[in-house]
Structures are given as structure tokens and as C-alpha cells.
Design a protein around this motif. Structure first.
Motif, mmCIF file in Angstrom:
data_model
loop_
_atom_site.group_PDB
_atom_site.id
_atom_site.type_symbol
_atom_site.label_atom_id
_atom_site.label_comp_id
_atom_site.label_asym_id
_atom_site.label_seq_id
_atom_site.Cartn_x
_atom_site.Cartn_y
_atom_site.Cartn_z
ATOM 1 N N MET A 1 37.381 -10.389 45.060
ATOM 2 C CA MET A 1 36.694 -9.174 44.612
ATOM 3 C C MET A 1 36.169 -9.375 43.197
ATOM 4 O O MET A 1 36.867 -9.914 42.340
ATOM 5 N N SER A 2 34.913 -8.945 42.957
ATOM 6 C CA SER A 2 34.292 -9.203 41.666
ATOM 7 C C SER A 2 34.928 -8.365 40.565
ATOM 8 O O SER A 2 35.576 -7.341 40.810
ATOM 9 N N ASP A 3 34.707 -8.823 39.322
ATOM 10 C CA ASP A 3 35.228 -8.086 38.164
ATOM 11 C C ASP A 3 34.632 -6.683 38.104
ATOM 12 O O ASP A 3 35.303 -5.723 37.718
ATOM 13 N N SER A 4 33.360 -6.567 38.463
ATOM 14 C CA SER A 4 32.707 -5.253 38.430
ATOM 15 C C SER A 4 33.413 -4.270 39.347
ATOM 16 O O SER A 4 33.671 -3.110 38.965
ATOM 17 N N ILE A 5 33.733 -4.713 40.553
ATOM 18 C CA ILE A 5 34.381 -3.815 41.503
ATOM 19 C C ILE A 5 35.759 -3.400 41.003
ATOM 20 O O ILE A 5 36.147 -2.231 41.107
ATOM 21 N N GLU A 6 36.501 -4.343 40.439
ATOM 22 C CA GLU A 6 37.831 -4.006 39.900
ATOM 23 C C GLU A 6 37.713 -2.985 38.774
ATOM 24 O O GLU A 6 38.501 -2.033 38.689
ATOM 25 N N GLN A 7 36.733 -3.168 37.922
ATOM 26 C CA GLN A 7 36.523 -2.203 36.830
ATOM 27 C C GLN A 7 36.137 -0.835 37.386
ATOM 28 O O GLN A 7 36.609 0.201 36.895
ATOM 29 N N TRP A 8 35.289 -0.822 38.404
ATOM 30 C CA TRP A 8 34.869 0.448 38.987
ATOM 31 C C TRP A 8 36.030 1.140 39.699
ATOM 32 O O TRP A 8 36.133 2.374 39.658
ATOM 33 N N ARG A 9 36.901 0.359 40.330
ATOM 34 C CA ARG A 9 38.067 0.964 40.987
ATOM 35 C C ARG A 9 38.923 1.709 39.970
ATOM 36 O O ARG A 9 39.345 2.848 40.215
ATOM 37 N N GLU A 10 39.153 1.076 38.863
ATOM 38 C CA GLU A 10 39.971 1.722 37.833
ATOM 39 C C GLU A 10 39.254 2.954 37.265
ATOM 40 O O GLU A 10 39.893 3.990 37.006
ATOM 41 N N ARG A 11 37.962 2.833 37.079
ATOM 42 C CA ARG A 11 37.223 3.963 36.530
ATOM 43 C C ARG A 11 37.205 5.142 37.509
ATOM 44 O O ARG A 11 37.327 6.302 37.103
ATOM 45 N N VAL A 12 37.039 4.859 38.790
ATOM 46 C CA VAL A 12 37.035 5.917 39.797
ATOM 47 C C VAL A 12 38.396 6.603 39.862
ATOM 48 O O VAL A 12 38.483 7.839 39.914
ATOM 49 N N ARG A 13 39.457 5.822 39.836
ATOM 50 C CA ARG A 13 40.787 6.422 39.881
ATOM 51 C C ARG A 13 41.056 7.278 38.647
ATOM 52 O O ARG A 13 41.645 8.365 38.742
ATOM 53 N N ALA A 14 40.608 6.813 37.499
ATOM 54 C CA ALA A 14 40.793 7.592 36.275
ATOM 55 C C ALA A 14 39.973 8.877 36.331
ATOM 56 O O ALA A 14 40.447 9.952 35.915
ATOM 57 N N ALA A 15 38.747 8.777 36.845
ATOM 58 C CA ALA A 15 37.901 9.966 36.950
ATOM 59 C C ALA A 15 38.491 10.982 37.921
ATOM 60 O O ALA A 15 38.464 12.193 37.668
ATOM 61 N N LEU B 1 22.906 -1.734 59.229
ATOM 62 C CA LEU B 1 23.871 -2.261 60.195
ATOM 63 C C LEU B 1 25.310 -2.102 59.716
ATOM 64 O O LEU B 1 26.228 -1.956 60.520
ATOM 65 N N GLY B 2 25.509 -2.155 58.416
ATOM 66 C CA GLY B 2 26.863 -2.045 57.878
ATOM 67 C C GLY B 2 26.826 -1.785 56.391
ATOM 68 O O GLY B 2 25.832 -2.073 55.718
ATOM 69 N N VAL B 3 27.905 -1.202 55.879
ATOM 70 C CA VAL B 3 28.024 -0.952 54.440
ATOM 71 C C VAL B 3 29.451 -1.216 53.990
ATOM 72 O O VAL B 3 30.406 -1.100 54.763
ATOM 73 N N LYS B 4 29.572 -1.574 52.736
ATOM 74 C CA LYS B 4 30.867 -1.624 52.064
ATOM 75 C C LYS B 4 30.774 -0.640 50.908
ATOM 76 O O LYS B 4 29.816 -0.684 50.124
ATOM 77 N N ILE B 5 31.733 0.274 50.810
ATOM 78 C CA ILE B 5 31.682 1.292 49.769
ATOM 79 C C ILE B 5 33.013 1.373 49.031
ATOM 80 O O ILE B 5 34.049 0.906 49.517
ATOM 81 N N LEU B 6 32.967 1.988 47.866
ATOM 82 C CA LEU B 6 34.157 2.333 47.098
ATOM 83 C C LEU B 6 34.311 3.841 47.217
ATOM 84 O O LEU B 6 33.417 4.596 46.828
ATOM 85 N N ASP B 7 35.423 4.307 47.803
ATOM 86 C CA ASP B 7 35.565 5.746 48.012
ATOM 87 C C ASP B 7 36.167 6.438 46.793
ATOM 88 O O ASP B 7 36.446 5.802 45.769
ATOM 89 N N GLY B 8 36.371 7.733 46.901
ATOM 90 C CA GLY B 8 36.841 8.517 45.772
ATOM 91 C C GLY B 8 38.287 8.295 45.401
ATOM 92 O O GLY B 8 38.763 8.842 44.393
ATOM 93 N N ARG B 9 38.987 7.503 46.182
ATOM 94 C CA ARG B 9 40.371 7.125 45.860
ATOM 95 C C ARG B 9 40.427 5.760 45.174
ATOM 96 O O ARG B 9 41.506 5.270 44.860
ATOM 97 N N GLY B 10 39.249 5.123 45.037
ATOM 98 C CA GLY B 10 39.211 3.786 44.467
ATOM 99 C C GLY B 10 39.494 2.699 45.479
ATOM 100 O O GLY B 10 39.798 1.561 45.099
ATOM 101 N N PHE C 1 35.949 11.382 52.168
ATOM 102 C CA PHE C 1 35.568 10.202 51.390
ATOM 103 C C PHE C 1 35.783 10.379 49.892
ATOM 104 O O PHE C 1 36.005 9.402 49.175
ATOM 105 N N ASP C 2 35.685 11.598 49.421
ATOM 106 C CA ASP C 2 35.753 11.861 47.987
ATOM 107 C C ASP C 2 36.569 13.134 47.743
ATOM 108 O O ASP C 2 36.027 14.174 47.361
ATOM 109 N N PRO C 3 37.879 13.069 47.977
ATOM 110 C CA PRO C 3 38.705 14.290 47.928
ATOM 111 C C PRO C 3 38.690 15.006 46.586
ATOM 112 O O PRO C 3 38.818 16.231 46.530
ATOM 113 N N ALA C 4 38.519 14.279 45.488
ATOM 114 C CA ALA C 4 38.489 14.919 44.172
ATOM 115 C C ALA C 4 37.098 15.437 43.814
ATOM 116 O O ALA C 4 36.927 16.131 42.797
ATOM 117 N N GLY C 5 36.101 15.109 44.631
ATOM 118 C CA GLY C 5 34.744 15.600 44.403
ATOM 119 C C GLY C 5 34.089 15.065 43.144
ATOM 120 O O GLY C 5 33.347 15.775 42.468
#
Length: 359
Positions: free
Chosen positions: A1-15, A119-128, A344-348
Motif C-alpha cells: 500500500m502506498s504512502d499516500s493511502i496510509e496517510q489518507w487512512r489516518e486522516r480519514v480516521r481522524a476526521a 468495471l471495478g473500483v478500489k475506494i477508501l471508506d469513511g472508516r479508513g 460507506f461513510d457513517p460519520a458523514g
């Protein structure tokens, strides 16, 4: 997993923990579309590049921050295209923004919409959490087709990471014809032609002139050209015209001085619907199914008229970014939207209110 995705996961969880909204943003070329964005910007452009491209399989998988122009240039090297002809609306357009906005260009009526090619997607959800849906072939869905739900969701369900798209060969031959017709006759003629085995790929009517594009095998295009008549446009002129339609940089789409704030309405109707009879300049695409209107009349009166013809209306550009941009949904459909958002985004936190207030 890229550094960007890891950073975004943490940011999403904090948000999510802080109940702080995020404004998911790529190149920002479609920031005008939808209700007013809110929240801190999460820029997706660092996550870019081609993951996999199989020209013989007509499929490409790219990261969402990849410039749309870069992807199209890659496909052009193999004489392939994104058949839904997506608008860029600026040099910074990204693939993720293309899918999130769900907007298609002049070829949409005959080739299909954005969602038809996802055909397909990979996403980061609201839980990170990183979630993957679909794949790289057409028949890969059992149950709810989440990949296509993401198309047109304007980032309200998740942060798009990767997208797999079906591509098609570039048409061998194309020609563009012009006819002098009034609105009613143009709509009638387009519907008649749509029922015939003609290689139609785009149409546009404005101010008494119908422009028609034919695409396909050389013999089919030339036979249709002889059959239909009309005046053929030189290829450079035709290419510039259709690009202007796709990118909305031709004269019609410029703001109109009406004495009030001009709104460009995007009206979706049955292709055979009667003329609108609403005041203001009009531009018709997709065989009569997409009608653009400059109008400063009250939104309620426009939506009432369009609904009476079996369609719906979107305030595409201009107007009140805090008001109702899209056609208000019946309560059952809004309930479905709310359940999807909660799943997908329980915290909205993702692009809250971008589609509808409170969503």
C-alpha cells in the motif's frame, strides 16, 4: 500500500473521530458541479499512474489521481479511446474526478455513460478501510454493483483510489453533417434516424442548425452520408466543434447577460419529448434526450415543465450553490441514498451535502 493511502487512512480516521468534513478533490475542474463543497481539502493527485493496461482485453486500471489527458494519450497510442467521451473542463482533470462526477460527452447516447464502462473500483471508506469492488471483466458482479454506484456520487460515498475502465477501439471513419432544421423537426428527425441502422455517434442542435456525427466502418459511414445528405464539415472544423461541445467552450455555453444571475440548466428528457417552450437559448444533444437551457426563471417552474415532459432538471452552472442543484428526490429514493451514505461513510465526512442537503 502506498504512502499516500496510509496517510489518507489516518486522516480519514481522524476526521471521522473529530466529526470534521473532508472535501475530496482532484484537479478541481468540476468543483462548480453540485452543491457548495465544504470541509478541508483532501487532494488526491499524488496517487497517480497506470496500474495495468491490457490493450487486447480492452481494459485499463489506473490510480484516481492520474490526469485524464495522460490516460487518453496512452490509449491513443494503441488507437483506443474512452468511448463515453468525458469532458475535462480544464487541464487538471483526473480520472477519479471523471468517475466521481459521472459526466459523459457527445457520444454518450450511442456508446453509453461513464458507469457503463466502470468495471471495478478500489475506494477508501469513511472508516479508513480500503475496499475493492468489481474487477477487470464485464461479468464480475454478484449482488449490488457498487462500482457503478460510485460513478456520479461526487465523492459522497468514498475516496476513489483505483478505477478499472473498459476502453474501445477508435472508430475507423467519421464524418460530420449539417442540416438546417427547426427544433421540432430536428427532434423528430433524430428519433426517426435512431430507429434505423445508421452509425450515429453524436448530435447537436442549436439555433436552427442540426449537426450530426457518423462513426464506424468506412463503408457504413459513407453509405449513411449518401443516404442522409446534408453538408459535410471539413475534419478539422468538425473536430473543433465536437470538442467545443464536450468541453463547453463554444459560444452557447458562455454566460448569458439576462439582467439576473444566469443559470445553465441540464435537462434530461425522453428523446422524443416535445419542445420545452421555456424562455432562453437552448442546445440539444443526445438525440433529443439532453437539453441545455440558459434561463433565469424560478427553478420550480423549470422543474415543473420538465417533469410534465417526463424528465428532470439540474442547475448545472450558476445559481445558488447552497440550494437544490439536482432534482429533489422522492422520499423512498432519498431513503436509499441515506442508507448507502451510512453504510460507506457513517460519520458523514466525505463531501457532505454535495449532492443533497443533509446527505
Amino acid at each position: 500500500m502506498s504512502d499516500s493511502i496510509e496517510q489518507w487512512r489516518e486522516r480519514v480516521r481522524a476526521a471521522a473521530a473529530a466529526d470534521a468534513p473532508l472535501n475530496l478533490r482532484g484537479g478541481g475542474t468540476k468543483a462548480f458541479y453540485g452543491r457548495m463543497p465544504v470541509g478541508a481539502v483532501l487532494d488526491t493527485r499524488a496517487h497517480r499512474g497506470v496500474v495495468n493496461y491490457e490493450p487486447t482485453e480492452l481494459v485499463v486500471t489506473v490510480r484516481a489521481g492520474t490526469p485524464l489527458a495522460e490516460l487518453e494519450a496512452l490509449l491513443a497510442e494503441r488507437n483506443q479511446v474512452l468511448a463515453f467521451e468525458p469532458p475535462h473542463f480544464g487541464e487538471g482533470a483526473t480520472v477519479g474526478g471523471c468517475v466521481a462526477a459521472g459526466l459523459s460527452g457527445p457520444r454518450r447516447a450511442t456508446a453509453g455513460a461513464v458507469r457503463d464502462f466502470v468495471l471495478g473500483v478500489k475506494i477508501l471508506d469513511g472508516r479508513g478501510e480500503v475496499l475493492s469492488f468489481g474487477g477487470e471483466v464485464m461479468k464480475n458482479v454478484a449482488g449490488y454493483d457498487v462500482s457503478r454506484v460510485i460513478a456520479g456520487s461526487l465523492g459522497t460515498l468514498g475516496l476513489i483510489l483505483d478505477v478499472s475502465l473498459k476502453v474501445l477501439p477508435r472508430p475507423v471513419a467519421e464524418t460530420t453533417l449539417r442540416f438546417e432544421l427547426n427544433e421540432a423537426d430536428a427532434i423528430s428527425r433524430l428519433n426517426d434516424w435512431a430507429a434505423q441502422p445508421l452509425p450515429l455517434s453524436a448530435s447537436a442542435w442549436h439555433d436552427g442548425t442540426l449537426t450530426l456525427r457518423l462513426s464506424g466502418a468506412e463503408t457504413a459511414v459513407r453509405a449513411a452520408e449518401r443516404r442522409l445528405g446534408g453538408a459535410a464539415l471539413p475534419a478539422p472544423v468538425a473536430d473543433a466543434f465536437w470538442r467545443g461541445v464536450r468541453e463547453q467552450d463554444n459560444e452557447f455555453f458562455a454566460p448569458v447577460a439576462t439582467g439576473a444571475e444566469d443559470v445553465l440548466w441540464r435537462l434530461s428528457l425522453p428523446s422524443s419529448a416535445a419542445p420545452l417552450k421555456l424562455a432562453g437559448p437552448q442546445f440539444i444533444e443526445w438525440g433529443g434526450a439532453l437539453r441545455w437551457l440558459h434561463c433565469d426563471a424560478p427553478a420550480a417552474s423549470i422543474r415543473e415543465r420538465v417533469a410534465s415532459l417526463g424528465g428532470h432538471a439540474t442547475a448545472f452552472r450558476g445559481g445558488d450553490g447552497d440550494g437544490e442543484i439536482f432534482q429533489p428526490l422522492p422520499a423512498p429514493l432519498m431513503a436509499i441514498h441515506r442508507r448507502l451514505k451510512a453504510a460507506f461513510d457513517p460519520a458523514g465526512i466525505f463531501n457532505p451535502g454535495r449532492l443533497y442537503q443533509g446527505l
